[in-house]
Design a protein around this motif. Structure first.
Motif, PDB file in Angstrom:
ATOM      1  N   GLY A   1       0.783  -1.119   0.075  1.00  0.00           N
ATOM      2  CA  GLY A   1      -0.062  -0.156  -0.001  1.00  0.00           C
ATOM      3  C   GLY A   1       0.740   1.433  -0.142  1.00  0.00           C
ATOM      4  N   LYS A   2       2.041   1.139  -0.493  1.00  0.00           N
ATOM      5  CA  LYS A   2       2.796   2.572  -0.284  1.00  0.00           C
ATOM      6  C   LYS A   2       2.532   3.226  -1.527  1.00  0.00           C
ATOM      7  CE  LYS A   2       6.725   1.957   2.397  1.00  0.00           C
ATOM      8  NZ  LYS A   2       7.167   3.106   3.080  1.00  0.00           N
ATOM      9  N   PRO A   3       2.950   4.353  -1.792  1.00  0.00           N
ATOM     10  CA  PRO A   3       2.728   5.111  -2.877  1.00  0.00           C
ATOM     11  C   PRO A   3       3.589   4.412  -4.149  1.00  0.00           C
ATOM     12  CG  PRO A   3       3.069   6.642  -1.297  1.00  0.00           C
ATOM     13  CD  PRO A   3       3.197   5.371  -0.703  1.00  0.00           C
ATOM     14  N   LEU A   4       3.137   4.890  -5.491  1.00  0.00           N
ATOM     15  CA  LEU A   4       3.542   4.028  -6.663  1.00  0.00           C
ATOM     16  C   LEU A   4       5.182   4.286  -6.615  1.00  0.00           C
ATOM     17  CD1 LEU A   4       3.491   2.480  -9.164  1.00  0.00           C
ATOM     18  CD2 LEU A   4       3.075   4.521 -10.372  1.00  0.00           C
ATOM     19  N   LYS A   5       5.742   5.287  -6.407  1.00  0.00           N
ATOM     20  CA  LYS A   5       7.290   5.903  -6.444  1.00  0.00           C
ATOM     21  C   LYS A   5       7.901   4.885  -5.358  1.00  0.00           C
ATOM     22  CE  LYS A   5      10.593   9.480  -5.771  1.00  0.00           C
ATOM     23  NZ  LYS A   5      10.655  10.912  -5.440  1.00  0.00           N
ATOM     24  N   SER A   6       7.423   4.766  -4.002  1.00  0.00           N
ATOM     25  CA  SER A   6       7.908   4.017  -3.113  1.00  0.00           C
ATOM     26  C   SER A   6       7.711   2.389  -3.313  1.00  0.00           C
ATOM     27  CB  SER A   6       7.637   4.182  -1.761  1.00  0.00           C
ATOM     28  OG  SER A   6       7.706   5.403  -1.232  1.00  0.00           O
ATOM     29  N   TYR A   7       6.827   1.979  -3.960  1.00  0.00           N
ATOM     30  CA  TYR A   7       6.450   0.781  -4.408  1.00  0.00           C
ATOM     31  C   TYR A   7       7.688   0.227  -5.368  1.00  0.00           C
ATOM     32  CZ  TYR A   7       3.941  -3.564  -5.629  1.00  0.00           C
ATOM     33  OH  TYR A   7       3.488  -4.892  -6.043  1.00  0.00           O
ATOM     34  N   ILE A   8       7.834   1.011  -6.349  1.00  0.00           N
ATOM     35  CA  ILE A   8       8.753   0.656  -7.235  1.00  0.00           C
ATOM     36  C   ILE A   8      10.227   0.713  -6.637  1.00  0.00           C
ATOM     37  CG2 ILE A   8       9.941   1.388  -9.445  1.00  0.00           C
ATOM     38  CD1 ILE A   8       7.255   2.834 -10.334  1.00  0.00           C
ATOM     39  N   ARG A   9      10.620   1.933  -5.886  1.00  0.00           N
ATOM     40  CA  ARG A   9      11.776   1.733  -5.283  1.00  0.00           C
ATOM     41  C   ARG A   9      12.158   0.423  -4.309  1.00  0.00           C
ATOM     42  NH1 ARG A   9      13.719   4.245  -0.356  1.00  0.00           N
ATOM     43  NH2 ARG A   9      11.274   4.945  -0.047  1.00  0.00           N
ATOM     44  N   LEU A  10      11.066   0.241  -4.086  1.00  0.00           N
ATOM     45  CA  LEU A  10      11.469  -1.356  -3.059  1.00  0.00           C
ATOM     46  C   LEU A  10      11.073  -2.214  -3.655  1.00  0.00           C
ATOM     47  CD1 LEU A  10       9.554   0.112   0.204  1.00  0.00           C
ATOM     48  CD2 LEU A  10      11.934  -0.244  -0.031  1.00  0.00           C
ATOM     49  N   THR A  11      10.796  -2.551  -4.846  1.00  0.00           N
ATOM     50  CA  THR A  11      10.620  -3.898  -5.861  1.00  0.00           C
ATOM     51  C   THR A  11      11.710  -4.745  -5.465  1.00  0.00           C
ATOM     52  OG1 THR A  11       9.163  -2.532  -7.336  1.00  0.00           O
ATOM     53  CG2 THR A  11      10.295  -4.759  -8.212  1.00  0.00           C
ATOM     54  N   PRO A  12      13.098  -4.279  -5.535  1.00  0.00           N
ATOM     55  CA  PRO A  12      13.934  -5.415  -5.524  1.00  0.00           C
ATOM     56  C   PRO A  12      14.137  -6.233  -3.708  1.00  0.00           C
ATOM     57  CG  PRO A  12      15.224  -3.429  -6.197  1.00  0.00           C
ATOM     58  CD  PRO A  12      13.722  -3.171  -5.962  1.00  0.00           C
ATOM     59  N   LYS A  13      13.491  -5.226  -2.918  1.00  0.00           N
ATOM     60  CA  LYS A  13      13.453  -5.926  -1.628  1.00  0.00           C
ATOM     61  C   LYS A  13      12.170  -6.790  -1.657  1.00  0.00           C
ATOM     62  CE  LYS A  13      13.194  -4.780   3.273  1.00  0.00           C
ATOM     63  NZ  LYS A  13      12.864  -3.631   4.118  1.00  0.00           N
ATOM     64  N   ARG A  14      11.312  -6.507  -2.024  1.00  0.00           N
ATOM     65  CA  ARG A  14      10.227  -7.170  -2.223  1.00  0.00           C
ATOM     66  C   ARG A  14      10.500  -8.550  -2.852  1.00  0.00           C
ATOM     67  NH1 ARG A  14       7.516  -3.684  -4.215  1.00  0.00           N
ATOM     68  NH2 ARG A  14       6.522  -2.525  -2.694  1.00  0.00           N
TER      69      ARG A  14
ATOM     70  N   GLN B   1       5.932  10.431   5.849  1.00  0.00           N
ATOM     71  CA  GLN B   1       6.266  10.921   4.794  1.00  0.00           C
ATOM     72  C   GLN B   1       5.927  10.607   3.607  1.00  0.00           C
ATOM     73  OE1 GLN B   1       7.756  14.113   4.786  1.00  0.00           O
ATOM     74  NE2 GLN B   1       8.079  14.388   2.648  1.00  0.00           N
ATOM     75  N   ASP B   2       5.916   9.362   3.422  1.00  0.00           N
ATOM     76  CA  ASP B   2       5.349   8.809   2.137  1.00  0.00           C
ATOM     77  C   ASP B   2       4.222   7.700   2.178  1.00  0.00           C
ATOM     78  OD1 ASP B   2       7.796   5.945   1.304  1.00  0.00           O
ATOM     79  OD2 ASP B   2       6.807   6.519   3.268  1.00  0.00           O
ATOM     80  N   ARG B   3       3.538   7.846   3.421  1.00  0.00           N
ATOM     81  CA  ARG B   3       2.712   6.791   3.501  1.00  0.00           C
ATOM     82  C   ARG B   3       1.208   7.351   3.978  1.00  0.00           C
ATOM     83  NH1 ARG B   3       2.395   1.262   3.297  1.00  0.00           N
ATOM     84  NH2 ARG B   3       1.552   0.084   5.237  1.00  0.00           N
ATOM     85  N   ASN B   4       0.473   8.073   3.224  1.00  0.00           N
ATOM     86  CA  ASN B   4      -0.786   8.781   3.654  1.00  0.00           C
ATOM     87  C   ASN B   4      -1.922   7.766   3.156  1.00  0.00           C
ATOM     88  OD1 ASN B   4       1.034  11.583   2.676  1.00  0.00           O
ATOM     89  ND2 ASN B   4       0.843  11.051   4.796  1.00  0.00           N
ATOM     90  N   PRO B   5      -2.131   6.835   4.015  1.00  0.00           N
ATOM     91  CA  PRO B   5      -3.243   5.890   3.269  1.00  0.00           C
ATOM     92  C   PRO B   5      -4.567   6.367   3.046  1.00  0.00           C
ATOM     93  CG  PRO B   5      -3.000   5.814   5.766  1.00  0.00           C
ATOM     94  CD  PRO B   5      -1.984   6.696   5.378  1.00  0.00           C
ATOM     95  N   TYR B   6      -5.254   5.692   2.096  1.00  0.00           N
ATOM     96  CA  TYR B   6      -6.201   6.193   1.406  1.00  0.00           C
ATOM     97  C   TYR B   6      -7.294   4.832   1.601  1.00  0.00           C
ATOM     98  CZ  TYR B   6     -10.017   7.457  -2.055  1.00  0.00           C
ATOM     99  OH  TYR B   6     -11.261   7.862  -2.619  1.00  0.00           O
TER     100      TYR B   6
END
Length: 551
Positions: free
Chosen positions: A153-166, A474-479
């Motif tokens: 559920g992170k924003p798209l930018k963070s989701y992409i950045r964390l793809t290797p860790k995921r 900062q980057d996790r404002n849930p909707y």
């Protein structure tokens, strides 16, 4: 040197005496060796001493320490066999605190003591390819034991950045059950000699790399042969005897640069330096604040939930997470806005202080604190505040959400701008980048009160009866996630926390899934079980007697 450092040296004395009497060898290692080689004083490091011993010596030492703990009250020994969620090759030799714990918290009691960490070393063979195979097994075992589901559920930018860790986390989570500490020891624990040695000490995540996982020491350990580990000499450490290797440089090179930098950095959190009994005293002050806050809210019909780490602690530990250092609650903004006047009427102003960003110059927060007077609990860079921050609990507002996803995106950009501008009224001074500092000063030029007013005006723009908005991260404002349902403050349950009961969402498991990922029931790696905040603290004698067992 504080009490925790003295206790750590006492544990070293016990281990060294046993090893001298029984002819066993070990060496100081990890943080302890790095700090010693770098000229750091022990009192400027966390009060934990790290040792390593080849497996046969380790096995004998463990048995002797087990006997010692059985004969001497106040000491305990912990490894993967006798301690819940202790998935590490290390063992902890602990001098326990004198705190009296309730029954439901006794399994966590040892975390509040002072520990000495011992890592076993395993012979891998005489050929480099044998080391490669052994290292891969220990690395994959460690990674599998410490892999945790990445937050969704992170924003798209963070989701992409964390793809290797995921991807990496999912890979190792799928391998759960394939690897185990027992199987590694069964294969390598019986080996009595060999040129190459595997050193399975967990180094933790790289704070500068969002995609990092806790690993064992890096591949440079291939060059630290068994002859180096065995060649030890007796030296003094803070006036106490210990064994240390004659060639420490190779062992130090096994550790990543970010770890050695952290060890040698003198600007460490006082929470880490003063030991875990001191952390417990901080927690008792925070619990006192929560009990007072709960009393006021119940009296005036204010809705709130314990949240984040406090909620996780209540569900998983029936109280504080033993290494946690704050308390969090959330409130619907309608109740949150009523706090100011109610606190003026209810609070004992000689004992407590209610901090509100609207009423204080240079306050760069968008939430409120309830603080204990006569204490200090702050971070570097907050010297501009007129009233020094004391030990506190966080009170987070939950604002109405937009009704549509696209409106939420626009709403988020506006609110984030004014939140950043408010932070910049103070935080800009600590930024090293000149361009960023100029930008922050420009957007914050109107001052913190105006920035806060504009943030609140934007945050209250909508009137959503079903969903709220959490603006702090900062980057996790849930909707429209479980965390932000309005029903959380109506459909509640009472959860036990340190012998008291506090309100929480009935569907707290879904909330924890969102906040911490699906593996929230699992503890972090043993290396990660330490306070997170870089805090400057002072609490005088508060709760000292209780921590010394004189309840």
């Amino acid at each position: 040197m504080n009490e925790a450092h003295k206790e750590s040296l006492e544990l070293l004395d016990i281990v060294h005496k046993i090893c001298v009497e029984k002819g066993l060898r070990y060496t100081i290692t990890a943080d302890t060796l790095i700090a010693r080689a770098g000229g750091m004083q022990f009192e400027d490091c966390a009060p934990v001493i790290y040792l390593a011993a080849l497996y046969e010596d380790y096995r004998q030492l463990f048995a002797l320490l087990e006997h010692f703990c059985g004969m001497n009250a106040g000491y305990s020994l912990h490894d993967y066999r006798n301690t819940e969620q202790f998935d590490t090759f290390d063992c902890w030799f602990v001098k326990e605190s004198r705190i009296h714990f309730r029954e439901e918290k006794r399994r966590d009691a040892f975390y509040y003591g002072t520990r000495l960490v011992i890592t076993p070393l395993f012979y891998a063979g005489d050929e480099e390819k044998e080391w490669d195979r052994a290292y891969a097994l220990f690395r994959d075992t460690t990674a599998t034991l410490n892999a945790r589901a990445v937050l969704e559920g992170k924003p798209l930018k963070s989701y992409i950045r964390l793809t290797p860790k995921r991807r990496l986390s999912r890979h190792y989570i799928r391998l759960r059950g394939k690897y185990s500490i027992e199987s590694c020891i069964a294969e390598y624990g019986g080996r009595e000699s060999g040129k190459y040695v595997v050193y399975p000490h967990v180094t933790g995540r790289n704070p500068r790399d969002a995609n990092s996982l806790p690993w064992i020491v890096n591949e440079n350990s291939r060059s630290v042969l068994s002859s180096i580990w065995q060649d030890v000499k007796e030296e003094e450490f803070c006036g106490h005897k210990c064994y240390t290797v004659r060639e420490p440089e190779g062992i130090i090179s096994c550790f990543p640069a970010h770890m050695t930098e952290a060890v040698l950095n003198k600007e460490k959190s006082q929470l880490a330096l003063r030991g875990n009994t001191y952390l417990w005293r901080i927690q008792q002050i925070q619990l006192e604040l929560l009990v007072e806050f709960d009393r006021i809210c119940r009296k005036h019909g204010l809705r709130y939930n314990i949240s984040f780490g406090t909620l996780l602690g209540a569900v998983r530990h029936k109280g504080f997470i033993p290494w946690d250092d704050d308390i969090d609650v959330t409130m619907p903004v309608e109740d949150y806005d009523r706090l100011d006047e109610i606190m003026r009427e209810e609070l004992d102003s000689q004992k407590y202080y209610f901090r509100c960003p609207a009423n204080e110059e240079n306050n760069h927060l968008i939430f409120k604190h309830l603080e204990r007077r006569g204490t200090v609990y702050t971070k570097p860079g907050r010297q501009k505040l007129t009233q020094q921050i004391g030990v506190f609990m966080d009170i987070f507002p939950m604002y109405p959400s937009a009704h549509l996803w696209l409106a939420d995106r626009v709403h988020a950009k506006i609110c984030r701008h004014w939140r950043k501008a408010l932070w910049a009224t103070v935080g800009a001074d600590s930024v090293q980048d000149e361009k960023k500092r100029k930008y922050y000063k420009r957007i914050s030029a109107v001052g913190n009160k105006v920035c806060y007013e504009r943030f609140v005006r934007a945050a209250k723009f909508f009137h959503n009866e079903k969903y709220l908005k959490f603006w702090i991260a900062q980057d996790r404002n849930p909707y429209k996630t479980p965390l932000v349902r309005r029903s959380n403050y109506v459909d509640t349950v009472e959860l036990l926390f340190e012998g008291h009961i506090f309100p929480a969402p009935r569907d707290y498991e879904s909330v924890l899934d969102y906040c911490f990922g699906h593996d929230w029931r699992k503890y972090p790696s043993t290396r990660g079980r330490r306070p997170a905040h870089n805090a400057i603290t002072e609490i005088g004698d508060l709760y000292r007697e209780e921590s010394e067992g004189r309840q």
